[in-house]
Motif scaffolding. Structure first.
Motif, mmCIF file in Angstrom:
data_model
loop_
_atom_site.group_PDB
_atom_site.id
_atom_site.type_symbol
_atom_site.label_atom_id
_atom_site.label_comp_id
_atom_site.label_asym_id
_atom_site.label_seq_id
_atom_site.Cartn_x
_atom_site.Cartn_y
_atom_site.Cartn_z
ATOM 1 N N LEU A 29 -18.617 5.697 -4.387
ATOM 2 C CA LEU A 29 -17.804 6.066 -3.214
ATOM 3 C C LEU A 29 -17.089 7.394 -3.458
ATOM 4 O O LEU A 29 -17.016 8.257 -2.591
ATOM 5 C CB LEU A 29 -16.767 4.972 -2.911
ATOM 6 N N LEU A 30 -16.587 7.533 -4.680
ATOM 7 C CA LEU A 30 -15.862 8.753 -5.023
ATOM 8 C C LEU A 30 -16.774 9.984 -4.946
ATOM 9 O O LEU A 30 -16.365 11.051 -4.482
ATOM 10 C CB LEU A 30 -15.301 8.606 -6.439
ATOM 11 N N SER A 31 -18.016 9.796 -5.386
ATOM 12 C CA SER A 31 -18.934 10.946 -5.334
ATOM 13 C C SER A 31 -19.241 11.300 -3.874
ATOM 14 O O SER A 31 -19.428 12.467 -3.533
ATOM 15 C CB SER A 31 -20.206 10.693 -6.132
ATOM 16 N N ARG A 32 -19.263 10.304 -3.007
ATOM 17 C CA ARG A 32 -19.474 10.588 -1.573
ATOM 18 C C ARG A 32 -18.271 11.331 -0.991
ATOM 19 O O ARG A 32 -18.409 12.147 -0.083
ATOM 20 C CB ARG A 32 -19.694 9.281 -0.801
ATOM 21 N N HIS A 33 -17.079 11.034 -1.518
ATOM 22 C CA HIS A 33 -15.869 11.697 -1.032
ATOM 23 C C HIS A 33 -15.789 13.135 -1.559
ATOM 24 O O HIS A 33 -15.414 14.056 -0.835
ATOM 25 C CB HIS A 33 -14.648 10.899 -1.486
ATOM 26 N N ALA A 51 -15.921 2.493 8.389
ATOM 27 C CA ALA A 51 -17.200 2.997 8.907
ATOM 28 C C ALA A 51 -17.035 3.449 10.364
ATOM 29 O O ALA A 51 -17.667 4.404 10.805
ATOM 30 C CB ALA A 51 -18.265 1.913 8.801
ATOM 31 N N LEU A 52 -16.146 2.789 11.110
ATOM 32 C CA LEU A 52 -15.936 3.144 12.509
ATOM 33 C C LEU A 52 -14.956 4.303 12.677
ATOM 34 O O LEU A 52 -15.128 5.152 13.541
ATOM 35 C CB LEU A 52 -15.394 1.923 13.281
ATOM 36 N N SER A 53 -13.935 4.320 11.824
ATOM 37 C CA SER A 53 -12.840 5.268 12.090
ATOM 38 C C SER A 53 -12.436 6.141 10.913
ATOM 39 O O SER A 53 -11.574 7.002 11.070
ATOM 40 C CB SER A 53 -11.592 4.505 12.540
ATOM 41 N N GLY A 54 -13.019 5.914 9.743
ATOM 42 C CA GLY A 54 -12.652 6.736 8.587
ATOM 43 C C GLY A 54 -13.269 8.115 8.759
ATOM 44 O O GLY A 54 -14.204 8.309 9.532
ATOM 45 N N GLY A 55 -12.748 9.094 8.084
ATOM 46 C CA GLY A 55 -13.276 10.455 8.246
ATOM 47 C C GLY A 55 -14.138 10.879 7.070
ATOM 48 O O GLY A 55 -14.361 10.129 6.124
ATOM 49 N N GLU A 56 -14.651 12.108 7.193
ATOM 50 C CA GLU A 56 -15.333 12.806 6.108
ATOM 51 C C GLU A 56 -16.648 12.184 5.648
ATOM 52 O O GLU A 56 -17.007 12.262 4.487
ATOM 53 C CB GLU A 56 -14.402 12.979 4.907
ATOM 54 N N ASP A 57 -17.367 11.556 6.600
ATOM 55 C CA ASP A 57 -18.694 11.046 6.237
ATOM 56 C C ASP A 57 -19.702 12.193 6.125
ATOM 57 O O ASP A 57 -20.615 12.135 5.312
ATOM 58 C CB ASP A 57 -19.202 10.067 7.307
ATOM 59 N N ALA A 66 -13.973 7.576 3.208
ATOM 60 C CA ALA A 66 -12.626 7.112 3.572
ATOM 61 C C ALA A 66 -12.184 5.957 2.679
ATOM 62 O O ALA A 66 -11.012 5.851 2.307
ATOM 63 C CB ALA A 66 -12.601 6.692 5.040
ATOM 64 N N LEU A 67 -13.151 5.103 2.316
ATOM 65 C CA LEU A 67 -12.790 3.992 1.421
ATOM 66 C C LEU A 67 -12.432 4.531 0.036
ATOM 67 O O LEU A 67 -11.481 4.050 -0.599
ATOM 68 C CB LEU A 67 -13.950 2.990 1.346
ATOM 69 N N ALA A 68 -13.141 5.552 -0.412
ATOM 70 C CA ALA A 68 -12.809 6.169 -1.702
ATOM 71 C C ALA A 68 -11.382 6.713 -1.671
ATOM 72 O O ALA A 68 -10.612 6.536 -2.622
ATOM 73 C CB ALA A 68 -13.785 7.301 -2.023
ATOM 74 N N ALA A 122 -24.132 -0.385 -0.337
ATOM 75 C CA ALA A 122 -23.834 -1.597 -1.121
ATOM 76 C C ALA A 122 -22.436 -1.468 -1.730
ATOM 77 O O ALA A 122 -21.678 -2.448 -1.799
ATOM 78 C CB ALA A 122 -24.888 -1.749 -2.216
ATOM 79 N N ALA A 123 -22.079 -0.250 -2.148
ATOM 80 C CA ALA A 123 -20.756 -0.029 -2.751
ATOM 81 C C ALA A 123 -19.659 -0.313 -1.727
ATOM 82 O O ALA A 123 -18.645 -0.957 -2.032
ATOM 83 C CB ALA A 123 -20.649 1.408 -3.250
ATOM 84 N N TYR A 124 -19.870 0.165 -0.504
ATOM 85 C CA TYR A 124 -18.878 -0.073 0.557
ATOM 86 C C TYR A 124 -18.734 -1.577 0.798
ATOM 87 O O TYR A 124 -17.625 -2.106 0.861
ATOM 88 C CB TYR A 124 -19.309 0.638 1.847
#
Ligand code: ADP
Ligand code: MG
Length: 334
Positions: free
Chosen positions: A189-193, A262-268, A168-170, A248-250
Motif C-alpha cells: 500500500l505504501l509503495s502505491r502511495h 476505494a470510493l472516496s480516498g484520493g491519490e489513486d 489513501a489506506l496507506a 489483496a493488501a487493501y
C-alpha cells in the motif's frame, strides 16, 4: 464569499467563466490538461502543486519518492487525455535549512521516472520558501484526439484501471503511526502511495482506438472524479460496490473502512473512463494487451438520477464523503 463555502471547484468554475478562450485553445480550463493547437501540431499542458504540510509530510515520504511522485501525478493527467508526456518545467521553493544533497535526492527521483518515460526537464524556477513548495508543469504530445471529461452518454459502461483505495489506506496507516509496515501488505500500500503509476499506455491505447468517450484520472477520490465526468457529460451514474477493484493488501487491511477509501480516498492515479456497451470485447482485448486490470464498475444513467452506489443486495449506499476539496476539506454528501 469565503472560499470554505465556495470550495475549490466553485472557485475554478468562477475563474473559468470569466476566462476568454484564446486562439488555438481547443480545450481550456476544466479538464485534466489543456489542449492547444500550435503551428507545429497540438499539445497538452498540465500543472500541479505539491505543498509541504498540505500534500505531503517529509516525515512520511523520502525526497526521492517525492521527486518520482511529482512527475508521476503530472503524467497521470496527460494519460487521462490519451497523450504522451514530453517536457517538464519544475519550480521549487526550498527552505534555506535544506542541504544541497536533499535537493539532489529529489532530482534523482524526478530523473528516474523521466528517463523511463522519455520526459525532458527543460526549465523551472527556484526560490527560498518557509516550507517545501513544488510546482510542476508538464507538456505532452497529443498524437490522437484527446479524450475529455465531456463525451460520456447514457447507457455507456464505466471502467477503472488498477485497484482503488490503496494510497489513501496507506496514508491512514501512516497517520495512525501503524506498526503494520512490517507486513508485506502494508508495504505494498505504501509503495502505491509513494510511487503511483501513471497509466500512460492504457490512456494512449484508448485514445488511439477511440474506445473511451470520456476519461479522467482518479486523483481526488472515485466519486468526486466521477462527479466531474457526470457534470461535464451531463449524465448520472450507477456503480456496483462489489465490482470495485480492491487489491489483496487493501482487503486484508481496510477493516471497518470497507470500500470507503476505494470510493472516496484520493491519490489513486488510476484512469476512470466511459465506453460504449458494444465495445466491451475490444476493452477486454485491450486489457490483455496492456497488462493492467481494467474493471467494469457501473453504467451511465440520465443526469436526473445523480450518482448511486449499489451494495450487494441492490440497496443504494449512503456514503460519508465523496473526495477531497482543498478549501472545504473532505467533501460530505448532504
Ligand atoms: P486535476 O485534479 O486533474 O489536476 P484540477 O481539479 O486541479 O484538475 O483542476 C481542474 C481544472 O481547473 C483544470 O483544467 C485546471 O487546469 C484548472 N485550474 C485549476 N486551478 C486553476 C487556477 N487557479 N486558474 C486557472 N485554472 C485552474
Ligand atoms: Mg486529473
Amino acid at each position: 464569499m469565503k472560499l470554505s463555502r465556495l470550495g475549490e471547484f466553485g472557485l475554478i468554475e468562477r475563474v473559468r467563466r470569466r476566462t476568454v478562450q484564446g486562439r488555438g485553445v481547443n480545450l481550456g480550463i476544466g479538464d485534466d490538461a489543456a489542449w492547444v493547437q500550435t503551428r507545429s501540431g497540438s499539445c497538452l499542458l498540465t500543472t500541479d502543486l505539491l505543498i509541504e504540510g498540505v500534500h505531503f509530510d517529509l516525515k512520511w515520504i523520502s525526497l526521492y519518492a517525492l521527486g518520482h511522485k511529482t512527475l508521476a501525478v503530472n503524467m497521470s493527467d496527460i494519460a487521462a487525455m490519451g497523450g504522451k508526456p514530453a517536457y517538464l518545467l519544475l519550480s521549487l521553493g526550498i527552505p534555506s535549512t535544506f542541504e544541497s544533497e536533499d535537493v539532489e535526492k529529489y532530482y534523482r527521483g524526478i530523473r528516474s521516472l523521466a528517463l523511463k518515460s522519455g520526459v525532458a526537464l527543460v526549465g523551472g524556477d527556484t526560490s527560498v520558501a518557509k516550507s517545501l513548495f513544488i510546482s510542476a508543469c508538464l507538456i505532452g504530445h497529443a498524437p490522437y484526439r484527446p479524450i475529455t471529461r465531456g463525451g460520456a452518454q447514457v447507457g455507456d459502461d464505466i471502467y477503472v484501471t488498477g485497484t482503488l483505495g490503496d494510497s489513501a489506506l496507506a496514508l491512514k496507516l501512516l497517520r495512525g503511526k501503524s506498526l503494520q509496515f512490517r507486513k508485506p501488505a502494508a508495504r505494498f500500500l505504501l509503495s502505491r502511495h509513494h510511487f503511483p503509476t501513471a497509466r500512460l499506455r492504457v490512456g494512449a491505447t484508448l485514445a488511439r482506438n477511440k474506445l473511451a468517450r470520456a476519461m479522467i484520472d482518479v486523483s481526488d477520490g472515485l466519486l468526486q472524479d466521477l462527479g466531474h465526468i457526470c457534470r461535464a457529460s451531463r449524465i448520472g451514474a450507477i456503480l456496483v460496490e462489489e465490482k470495485l477493484p480492491l487489491s489483496a493488501a487493501y482487503r486484508s487491511l481496510a477493516g471497518h473502512e470497507g470500500t470507503g477509501y476505494a470510493l472516496s480516498g484520493g491519490e489513486d492515479y488510476e484512469l476512470l473512463f466511459c465506453a460504449r456497451r458494444r465495445d466491451r470485447s475490444e476493452i477486454e482485448k485491450l486489457e490483455k494487451g496492456v497488462g493492467v486490470p481494467i474493471t467494469r464498475i457501473g453504467t451511465c444513467v440520465p443526469s436526473r438520477d445523480g450518482i448511486t452506489v449499489l451494495d450487494s443486495k441492490g440497496r443504494s449506499l449512503s456514503f460519508r464523503g465523496t473526495g477531497h476539496d482543498h478549501f472545504r476539506g473532505p467533501v460530505r454528501t448532504p
